[in-house]
Structure formats: structure tokens, C-alpha cells
Design an enzyme around this catalytic site. Sequence first.
Site, PDB file in Angstrom:
ATOM      1  N   GLU A   1     -33.671  -8.564 -99.752  1.00 34.27           N
ATOM      2  CA  GLU A   1     -33.230  -7.306-100.353  1.00 34.27           C
ATOM      3  C   GLU A   1     -33.209  -6.117 -99.406  1.00 34.27           C
ATOM      4  O   GLU A   1     -33.120  -4.974 -99.834  1.00 34.27           O
ATOM      5  CB  GLU A   1     -34.083  -6.964-101.581  1.00 34.27           C
ATOM      6  CG  GLU A   1     -33.496  -7.402-102.889  1.00 34.27           C
ATOM      7  CD  GLU A   1     -33.584  -8.910-103.131  1.00 34.27           C
ATOM      8  OE1 GLU A   1     -32.932  -9.382-104.068  1.00 34.27           O
ATOM      9  OE2 GLU A   1     -34.274  -9.630-102.395  1.00 34.27           O
TER      10      GLU A   1
ATOM     11  N   TYR B   1     -35.664  -5.134 -97.294  1.00 37.86           N
ATOM     12  CA  TYR B   1     -36.976  -4.569 -96.944  1.00 37.86           C
ATOM     13  C   TYR B   1     -37.353  -4.956 -95.511  1.00 37.86           C
ATOM     14  O   TYR B   1     -36.570  -5.577 -94.794  1.00 37.86           O
ATOM     15  CB  TYR B   1     -38.018  -5.014 -97.963  1.00 37.86           C
ATOM     16  CG  TYR B   1     -37.808  -4.412 -99.337  1.00 37.86           C
ATOM     17  CD1 TYR B   1     -38.011  -3.052 -99.557  1.00 37.86           C
ATOM     18  CD2 TYR B   1     -37.393  -5.188-100.403  1.00 37.86           C
ATOM     19  CE1 TYR B   1     -37.806  -2.481-100.801  1.00 37.86           C
ATOM     20  CE2 TYR B   1     -37.183  -4.638-101.669  1.00 37.86           C
ATOM     21  CZ  TYR B   1     -37.391  -3.278-101.863  1.00 37.86           C
ATOM     22  OH  TYR B   1     -37.181  -2.722-103.096  1.00 37.86           O
TER      23      TYR B   1
END
Length: 673
Positions: free
Chosen positions: A166, A168
Amino acid sequence: MTSYPHLLSPLDLGHTTLRNRVIMGSMHTGLEDRVTHLPELAAYFAERAKGGVALSITGGFAPHWRGWLLPFGSTMTSRRLADRHRLVTDAVHEHEGKIALQILHAGRYGYSPFKKGVSRIKSPITPFKVSPMSTREVDRTATDFAKSAVLARRAGYDGVEIMGSEGYLINQFLTARTNTRTDRWGGTAEKRMRFPIEVVKRTRELVGDDFIVQYRMSLLDLVDNAQSWEETVVLAKALEAEGVDIINTGIGWHEARIPTIVTSVPRAAFAWVTAKLKAEVDVPLVASNRINTPDVAEEILASGQADLVSMARPLLADPHFVAKAAEGRADEINTCIACNQACLDHTFSNKRASCLVNPRACHETELVLLPTRRTKRIAVVGAGPAGLAAATELAERGHDVELFEARDAIGGQFRLAMQIPGKEEFAETLRYYTVRLEKTGVKLHLNRRASVADLSDFDEVVLASGVEPRVPDLPGIDHPKVVTYQQVIEDGAPVGERVAVMGAGGIGFDVSEFLLHDSHESLEHWNARWGVTDPELERGGLTTKTLAPPRRQVTLLQRKTTSLGKGLGKTTGWVHRTTLKDSGVEMVPGVTYERIDDDGLHITVAAGDDAREERVLEVDTIVLCTGQESVRDLVAPLEEAGVAVHVIGGADVAAELDAKRAIKQATELAARL
């Protein structure tokens, strides 16, 4: 024999066994950030474990304060914190479930001025600059992940999920778009992979072999300059060699401009990419994103695309999803409609998450529906979302409930919503309530417009009579080319090739999509329209969109001078705006409506510096999406007759597309009566 043999079969991981193939995926609910909320977090996860979930994953906990998602947000960095989490893990184990702590370092995605990241490249979705880690800090951060895993074990967790997806921190290490380092942690694909491999290696060394280590891996970045498929496979094999027990599928960075979980995304839209990796590794793989029914989950597993399925929002909607499937009660599952209104929209607005169709989610200790001590005769007027929620919850508590609906079917505004392309899932809520009405014994009166005489003998009356379209006072408003949104969607009023839509709220956007697109879009067409392809062909699975010519020429108008769609959902509004833009819709703000005649719709448009421009839109049809008015004609007569009346939903406040408030208000009322 069960209808879902693959979904409900155990999975032996060697050192432990999962009781079925259902993982509750990670969601940051807002209960993680303060230890004072751990009792609520415990109740939340206990309810899902009681409902049959095999393995629940918490929201993300940072391994270091520099990796906060939010200032002073969730961390797992001390023994004292770990010991407090025993409350959560014990609650899950009481119901024979397992739970893993997600370890997440936000990197440049952190909403904090103190954040540390891979390189000095600012995130497009947060306002703060990022400071790059030194070579030594990177090394220490890899160890921080492992130490957090040790603390998770102390806390009683059955495992950890290392968040490598995602967009990160770990994901940021893996791509050249965010990793411009020239030390041993960057510069080549092999060096960029070193960080996640070290994190997993050190974690396994510290926690031992009898602890679940799950890695959430981005299989489809959906951003430019992303990982190649070859790099993804190499990383997956390296992680397998370092001892991960499970690889969970992550789809899309948060900054990607392709929707991945909203309701318009086809069900199981990304299971194919999990299947693609399954051909390369032996470690169990988890399919994720838009899996919301046991039938869809069973098909993924039976076809060999994955070994497990991850569902987050569907288990907000119905914590007993698994138990109902196992007991042959799949028709009683309250299906997630992927609206995002109470879950992700709340999360990204720093509010506690919940669920539009289940307002008890994340409020299990507050919104409690206990059996009534005194049975009352209660009438509910209106079978829209508010009326359906009130009637079934009241009956569930033991009241004698009758539901009056003036139309020939239940649903109210949801009957309109489910006909909008991309909102077909809303029909599942009506399917659920149809079953619930029968199971709870609510007496349903269709085609029955309730009168004061009908209601005067009841102990309580709940008025959920909904809304009706507002018709503005405008010269020519009665012209034959003028129709309301309800006449278009519900009554099938004919609409010409050139259309003006008056009003650009949620309904205006929905009507525009209704006029432009067909329902039940195939996955192939959806992929082409959004530019999604095989990551083996294009890095990150991102390609050029293939846009079909629009079915109509639509002009969307609003009085406000702000950008159109500004008030739409925080995590879904951009999808609707992009869809209409790609379909050639002209969006016009700052409009004053003058009159309607045979020539069309006469308007004046703000042209800057107090200037105004007169225009005539030569259209065939004008659709009114100019707000709604509450239907409250029974309130005063009932009050005069001395009947106790409770007004909820649209009858209380005519706020378009506000089923979240309506269902929550109905559920809270049912808990009180």
C-alpha cells in the site's frame, strides 16, 4: 456437508492450525491509538472471533515513533504496552480465534512532521515533508520491526503481519519512484529488496519458528515507475526462504489513481494476480479486495487462485459472516456494499470507524441491543433503510412490530441506488432485510399508506417516511422536458441524447453515471477503462486507459462556485469525478438558473471578477437533482392524537444519500425503546 468446503477447511501451518480460510484483514479503526480504548478493541475483535474468523489482523502499529501514522498514534514499542494488549488477545482466544498484530511503519505516508522515510521525496497525500533515514537508521528500523514482533508475542498475539504494501515504508524501499538511495539499501533492485528481507529474517530469528509471520506484499502497485513482476517474484521467493508462513495480497498504493475497493470495483477483481504469484511459490497465499460473499470466497479457493481469503469491511458489516456460512444461513449475512462511508471515510477523517449497514461495528460496548423487559406494539412507517433497521432491531429485541410501506416493495432510496452502475451491491442490503423481516417476525404491509387511524392503537410509532425530490421554483419548471431523478431511475422516464443535470450532489453524480454507463460491468471492461493490466506486461500493472464513447452528452450543473463533487465521500469522491470526466461530462459551477423553454435551459454562469455569462443549454432533457424534502405529513396529526412519535431518517433530516445516519439513528432508537 457444507456448501463451502474449501472456505471452512482448516489450514495446517506446521506449528499451528487455522480453523478455516478466513482472515479478517487489517483496518485502522481509531481504537488502536489510545490504550484507554483497548477494552473496545477487545470487544470488537472478540465479536469477530465468536463469529468464526480464523485469524484477525489488527490495524497498523508502528515499530518506532518516527513511523507513526498519526501524531502519538498506535505503536508497539514497550513491555508495558504489550502487557496492556493481553486484554485484546485473551478476548479473542476465549472464542478460539487467533489474532496477529500488524507492524506498520508509515514512512513518507505518516501524518506527522517528525516522520522518517526512505528518501527525501514528499508524499502526494500528506502535507509534511519527510526526512531520509541514515544508513544506520535503516538498519535499526529493520531491527525495530523484529523487536515489535517479540513484544506482540509477549502480548499474547499468535503472530504478526509485516506491512509491506500500500505504499508504506517497506513498499517505498522497493521502487525507484521513492527510493533514490545510493547506499546498501538502494541503487539496484537487489539492494532495494534488502530491507524487507532483513525485516523478515530478523523477525523470524527473534520470535522463533512457532509464531505466525505473515507478510503483506504489494502484487500490483498501480503507480508508475513501480516494481516489475520479475522483482515481485524474486522478493516473494526470498521471503519464503526466510520463513514467512503466509503472504497476503496487497493491491495499489494509497496514492494510486485507480480504485481498488470501492463498490464500483467488480467482486474479486484482483484474485487473478494472487493466482499469478501462486504459480511461483509454495507458501500459502491470501487473496484480498472486494471479496464480500462466501460464494465468491469459495470460488477463489476452489479454483486454486489462493489458499486463504482476506476480508476486512465484510466483517465490519457482519461479524458472524463465517458462522452463518457454516450453519447454512448465508442468506442472513449482512453484506458489505463497499460504500466506504463509515469505515475508510471515517479513518481518513480521524474518526472512529464503523459501518453504514452495521453501526454497532467498533461500538460493540456502547450500542447494545438487549432483549426488552416489556413488549410493546410498535408501528414503523416507511420501509427505506431507516425503517427497515428500526423494524428489525425492535423485533429482534422482542417487540411486536408492524411495518407500513406505501409502495409495492421495500427499499426506499436504496431501490434507486442499486440501479446506479457501480452500486449494484446496494441490492444485497435489501436482500438481507427481506430475510431479516421474516426471521424477526415483522408484519409487513406493502402498498399501504398508513393513516392516523391505522396507527392510533400502537404504543409507539416510528416515522421513517423518507424524502421526495425537491422541485425548485423556476419559470418553465413544468416543461415536458423536465423530469426528477426519481422519475428517471425508478419510473423509466425517457431521456434524450443531450441532458442537463441540475444539482451536483451525490444524486447528481449518480444520475449522470446512470445516463452514461451500463450496469454490471465486466472485469475485462473495468480493467480496460481504468488502465489495469498484467504486471508482467507493464510495471505495476498500469497501462493506458481504453475509454468507450459516452452514451449521452451530459452537462452537470451546480449553484456553488466550488469544484463539483467536493462534498462527495473522502475516499470515493475522486472515483466519481474521474468517471464523469473520462465520460466527457461538462461540469459547470457557479450557475444561476433563469428559465426553461423550448430552446432549453437558460442559465447565467460566473465568469470571474464578478462577470456573468449567459448561456442556453440546448438539451433534450433536464433532470432535477435539486435536493430533497422530508415527508412529515403524519407528524402533526399523530402528535395531536396523543401518539408517541419518533421521527428518523430522511423524514427527520432530508440529507441526500445519508443512509449512514439513517441506519445509525434507527438502531440507536431501537436500543432505547
